[in-house]
Design a protein around this motif. Structure first.
Motif, PDB file in Angstrom:
ATOM      1  N   ASP A  35       0.840  -1.192   0.000  1.00 40.30           N
ATOM      2  CA  ASP A  35       0.000   0.000   0.000  1.00 40.30           C
ATOM      3  C   ASP A  35       0.881   1.250   0.000  1.00 40.30           C
ATOM      4  N   GLY A  36       0.537   2.197  -0.866  1.00 41.71           N
ATOM      5  CA  GLY A  36       1.246   3.466  -0.900  1.00 41.71           C
ATOM      6  C   GLY A  36       2.537   3.466  -1.686  1.00 41.71           C
ATOM      7  N   LEU A  37       2.826   2.401  -2.429  1.00 43.11           N
ATOM      8  CA  LEU A  37       4.090   2.314  -3.164  1.00 43.11           C
ATOM      9  C   LEU A  37       3.856   1.815  -4.584  1.00 43.11           C
ATOM     10  N   LEU A  38       4.408   2.549  -5.541  1.00 41.34           N
ATOM     11  CA  LEU A  38       4.383   2.169  -6.955  1.00 41.34           C
ATOM     12  C   LEU A  38       5.818   1.992  -7.426  1.00 41.34           C
ATOM     13  N   GLU A  39       6.042   1.056  -8.351  1.00 43.89           N
ATOM     14  CA  GLU A  39       7.378   0.854  -8.907  1.00 43.89           C
ATOM     15  C   GLU A  39       7.331   0.763 -10.420  1.00 43.89           C
ATOM     16  N   TRP A  40       8.286   1.427 -11.053  1.00 39.53           N
ATOM     17  CA  TRP A  40       8.533   1.284 -12.484  1.00 39.53           C
ATOM     18  C   TRP A  40       9.907   0.647 -12.621  1.00 39.53           C
ATOM     19  N   HIS A  41       9.977  -0.479 -13.308  1.00 40.33           N
ATOM     20  CA  HIS A  41      11.239  -1.167 -13.564  1.00 40.33           C
ATOM     21  C   HIS A  41      11.697  -0.723 -14.951  1.00 40.33           C
ATOM     22  N   LEU A  42      12.754   0.055 -15.002  1.00 44.46           N
ATOM     23  CA  LEU A  42      13.171   0.699 -16.245  1.00 44.46           C
ATOM     24  C   LEU A  42      14.212  -0.099 -17.021  1.00 44.46           C
ATOM     25  N   ALA A  43      14.960  -0.932 -16.333  1.00 42.88           N
ATOM     26  CA  ALA A  43      15.968  -1.807 -16.937  1.00 42.88           C
ATOM     27  C   ALA A  43      16.312  -2.841 -15.870  1.00 42.88           C
ATOM     28  N   GLY A  45      17.532  -4.422 -12.844  1.00 38.79           N
ATOM     29  CA  GLY A  45      18.177  -3.893 -11.649  1.00 38.79           C
ATOM     30  C   GLY A  45      18.071  -2.392 -11.464  1.00 38.79           C
ATOM     31  N   PHE A  46      17.233  -1.719 -12.236  1.00 34.48           N
ATOM     32  CA  PHE A  46      17.166  -0.258 -12.233  1.00 34.48           C
ATOM     33  C   PHE A  46      15.713   0.182 -12.263  1.00 34.48           C
ATOM     34  N   GLY A  47      15.300   0.984 -11.306  1.00 33.15           N
ATOM     35  CA  GLY A  47      13.917   1.418 -11.298  1.00 33.15           C
ATOM     36  C   GLY A  47      13.662   2.619 -10.420  1.00 33.15           C
ATOM     37  N   VAL A  48      12.398   3.013 -10.395  1.00 35.88           N
ATOM     38  CA  VAL A  48      11.948   4.170  -9.632  1.00 35.88           C
ATOM     39  C   VAL A  48      10.756   3.752  -8.789  1.00 35.88           C
ATOM     40  N   GLN A  49      10.805   4.121  -7.520  1.00 41.70           N
ATOM     41  CA  GLN A  49       9.677   3.938  -6.616  1.00 41.70           C
ATOM     42  C   GLN A  49       9.029   5.293  -6.366  1.00 41.70           C
ATOM     43  N   VAL A  50       7.713   5.303  -6.310  1.00 42.26           N
ATOM     44  CA  VAL A  50       6.956   6.491  -5.930  1.00 42.26           C
ATOM     45  C   VAL A  50       6.171   6.098  -4.693  1.00 42.26           C
ATOM     46  N   PHE A  51       6.460   6.777  -3.600  1.00 39.79           N
ATOM     47  CA  PHE A  51       5.963   6.380  -2.285  1.00 39.79           C
ATOM     48  C   PHE A  51       5.139   7.507  -1.669  1.00 39.79           C
ATOM     49  N   ALA A  52       3.938   7.173  -1.216  1.00 37.83           N
ATOM     50  CA  ALA A  52       3.085   8.150  -0.549  1.00 37.83           C
ATOM     51  C   ALA A  52       3.599   8.368   0.868  1.00 37.83           C
ATOM     52  N   GLU A  53       4.196   9.514   1.076  1.00 36.52           N
ATOM     53  CA  GLU A  53       4.702   9.913   2.389  1.00 36.52           C
ATOM     54  C   GLU A  53       4.558  11.428   2.464  1.00 36.52           C
ATOM     55  N   PRO A  54       3.326  11.898   2.724  1.00 35.45           N
ATOM     56  CA  PRO A  54       3.025  13.328   2.627  1.00 35.45           C
ATOM     57  C   PRO A  54       3.961  14.251   3.403  1.00 35.45           C
ATOM     58  N   GLU A  55       4.425  13.814   4.570  1.00 36.80           N
ATOM     59  CA  GLU A  55       5.276  14.698   5.370  1.00 36.80           C
ATOM     60  C   GLU A  55       6.655  14.926   4.741  1.00 36.80           C
ATOM     61  N   ARG A  56       7.053  14.088   3.802  1.00 36.97           N
ATOM     62  CA  ARG A  56       8.348  14.260   3.118  1.00 36.97           C
ATOM     63  C   ARG A  56       8.187  14.600   1.639  1.00 36.97           C
ATOM     64  N   ALA A  57       6.985  14.725   1.175  1.00 32.42           N
ATOM     65  CA  ALA A  57       6.721  14.936  -0.253  1.00 32.42           C
ATOM     66  C   ALA A  57       7.401  16.198  -0.777  1.00 32.42           C
ATOM     67  N   GLY A  58       7.885  16.093  -2.007  1.00 33.68           N
ATOM     68  CA  GLY A  58       8.418  17.250  -2.696  1.00 33.68           C
ATOM     69  C   GLY A  58       9.894  17.531  -2.489  1.00 33.68           C
ATOM     70  N   HIS A  59      10.608  16.652  -1.827  1.00 35.99           N
ATOM     71  CA  HIS A  59      12.031  16.898  -1.548  1.00 35.99           C
ATOM     72  C   HIS A  59      12.949  15.903  -2.259  1.00 35.99           C
ATOM     73  N   SER A  60      12.444  15.221  -3.277  1.00 32.66           N
ATOM     74  CA  SER A  60      13.224  14.204  -3.986  1.00 32.66           C
ATOM     75  C   SER A  60      13.754  14.755  -5.301  1.00 32.66           C
ATOM     76  N   THR A  61      14.835  14.144  -5.773  1.00 36.67           N
ATOM     77  CA  THR A  61      15.398  14.456  -7.088  1.00 36.67           C
ATOM     78  C   THR A  61      15.763  13.153  -7.786  1.00 36.67           C
ATOM     79  N   LEU A  62      15.369  13.038  -9.040  1.00 36.47           N
ATOM     80  CA  LEU A  62      15.752  11.913  -9.898  1.00 36.47           C
ATOM     81  C   LEU A  62      16.495  12.476 -11.091  1.00 36.47           C
ATOM     82  N   VAL A  63      17.576  11.833 -11.485  1.00 37.89           N
ATOM     83  CA  VAL A  63      18.258  12.157 -12.740  1.00 37.89           C
ATOM     84  C   VAL A  63      18.274  10.880 -13.555  1.00 37.89           C
ATOM     85  N   LEU A  64      17.662  10.940 -14.724  1.00 39.49           N
ATOM     86  CA  LEU A  64      17.533   9.766 -15.588  1.00 39.49           C
ATOM     87  C   LEU A  64      18.166  10.065 -16.941  1.00 39.49           C
TER      88      LEU A  64
END
Length: 116
Positions: A35-43, A45-64
């Protein structure tokens, strides 16, 4: 030795984030491990998780890294993800994006020394 990597972006609203990231990756999530977690497997061993954590939202950076930055920029505009176009940055060309929570997502042309 490291054999894989899952980066993580924290968001306040998972449904809204799923819609945005599905447009970014041009497909639905590959997995919903809990619950609260989505994953995209891009290659392997390589992927991105999107996690519902409202108190920490908006402070992440991804470089792809992407093979064709201009094509991705055009596709994203067509899908409704606005941006200011590719620009120079960090020894490469980059496309800076922001998800609905303000997380920074940067697409980069192949980075010298990092590409395989």
């Amino acid at each position: 030795m490291f054999t894989g990597m899952l980066s993580n972006c924290t968001v306040s609203n998972l449904a809204r984030a799923e819609h945005w990231y599905a447009r970014l990756f041009n497909r639905a999530p590959d997995q919903r491990p809990m619950d609260g977690l989505l994953e995209w497997h891009l290659a392997p061993g390589f992927g991105v998780q999107v996690f519902a954590e409202p108190e920490r939202a908006g402070h992440s950076t991804l470089v792809l890294e992407v093979a064709d930055l201009d094509a991705q920029a055009a596709r994203l505009l067509d899908s409704g993800i606005g941006h200011h176009g590719p620009q120079p940055g960090g020894g490469a060309r980059i496309l800076q994006l922001e998800d609905p929570d303000g997380n920074r997502v940067v697409l980069a042309s192949p980075l010298a020394g990092l590409s395989r």
